[in-house]
Design an enzyme around this catalytic site. Sequence first.
Site, PDB file in Angstrom:
ATOM      1  N   ASP A  98       0.806  -1.221   0.000  1.00 57.06           N
ATOM      2  CA  ASP A  98       0.000   0.000   0.000  1.00 57.06           C
ATOM      3  C   ASP A  98       0.837   1.268   0.000  1.00 57.06           C
ATOM      4  OD1 ASP A  98       0.825  -0.771   2.577  1.00 57.06           O
ATOM      5  OD2 ASP A  98      -0.811   0.305   3.550  1.00 57.06           O
ATOM      6  N   GLU A 165      -0.377  -2.188   5.255  1.00 53.79           N
ATOM      7  CA  GLU A 165       0.628  -2.053   6.319  1.00 53.79           C
ATOM      8  C   GLU A 165       0.531  -0.688   6.973  1.00 53.79           C
ATOM      9  OE1 GLU A 165       4.039  -0.762   8.388  1.00 53.79           O
ATOM     10  OE2 GLU A 165       3.578   0.007   6.392  1.00 53.79           O
TER      11      GLU A 165
END
Length: 437
Positions: A98, A165
């Site tokens: 991400d 994350e």
Amino acid sequence: MIKPGLALLACLALPAIATENQLASAIARDYKATLEPLFKHFHANPELSYMEVQTAARLARELRASGFEVTEGVGKTGIVAILRNGPGPTVMVRADMDALPVEERSDAPHASKVKMKDMSGTMVPVMHACGHDAHMTSLVGTAHQMAARKGEWKGTLMLVGQPAEERTGGALDMMADGIFKRFGKPDYAMSLHVIADVEAGKIDVSEAPFSGADLMEIVVHGIGTHGASPHMGKDPVVIASQIVLALQTVVTRDIAPREAALITVGSFHAGSKGNVIGDSARLELTVRSESDDTRAKLLAGIKRVAENTARAAGMPEDKLPEIRHTDRPVPPTLNDNALMQRLRGVWSAKLGEGIFDKGYQRGGMVGEDYAHFIYGQGIPSVYFVVGATPAEQVAAARAGKGTLAYNHSPLFKVEAEKAIQTGVLATTTALLDLMKK
């Protein structure tokens, strides 16, 4: 004169060892042919946490093309890629996917121009400001090298693309989706992270690369009144301000001086107008630690300070501050000492002591939800960091003659060629040792 086949080793300051020369040269060729354009694609097309749909699809496609069996949609947008190569250990290597809601201001020609709606529906700019694009590219590079060297190792290689994350939830979601029950529990696990204040072309590995983090808020209640008559109410701004200052004594007086601990109040919201004393204030904070005992002391200290500061201000028991978590806690990422020493020895022997950035000193207490994969699982794990910044810039910053655009900065930029090749080289070298025939 440096021979062409040794050019990468020269720039990484590695010794001339034949086998490692061949590996480094293969990684260099792969970088120019496939990894460089892949990195630029990931960087120019970032996606926010839990929205990594196209990112995960591209990563899955790359790993399938390398000969891996890929399962998508694990823990929402996560992927698991498996390459079986006979009996032997199962080793997991994880990369996060991400990006962040940051507007890029670097001078990279492939800089992100992406905007997308976040989970609340707000349109925000998006950037790989933490280096996850380099992590994914390194994972693909490692897949290429391990698939090409199946005669040198045995066992099962598990490559994981983890979502979210940055929201600290993706690893938990993959665990809740039964990643180890479905694909096998690893005998070893590894991960890497590019770091701005480590010299590109070098790595570092330590006992506690990342800290545990609790994301919390404190709602401080007051009794609203006119700003000209504070004696008629209880001012939550004053109470909250006293709490902010008193929280610092929890770290300095409750925790041993050499024990890692940090309380950061990053947000303070209160009031609506200068002549109005409101009836509440809200503090948002992060609490960082590297042991269960220290974490328990910090959380207990926060509760003690907040409640008793309000009591000292005369607040009744039914209006004491409310303290709650705003997201799932992240345990510390602690390296298995025996495995860490083993891999440090492997890297030193095969890549030379020059692979380590001996001037790097870990100063911050960044959290990392990779720990959810290993915490309490009994899986020996090593998480190492890879340099992201040119050597001259790092040297200038360490000498106090310059500054670095750190991870999460809109100016953050990875020196991709060295960082990615170093990540692939270190990871592949470690895997070939852990899974050697």
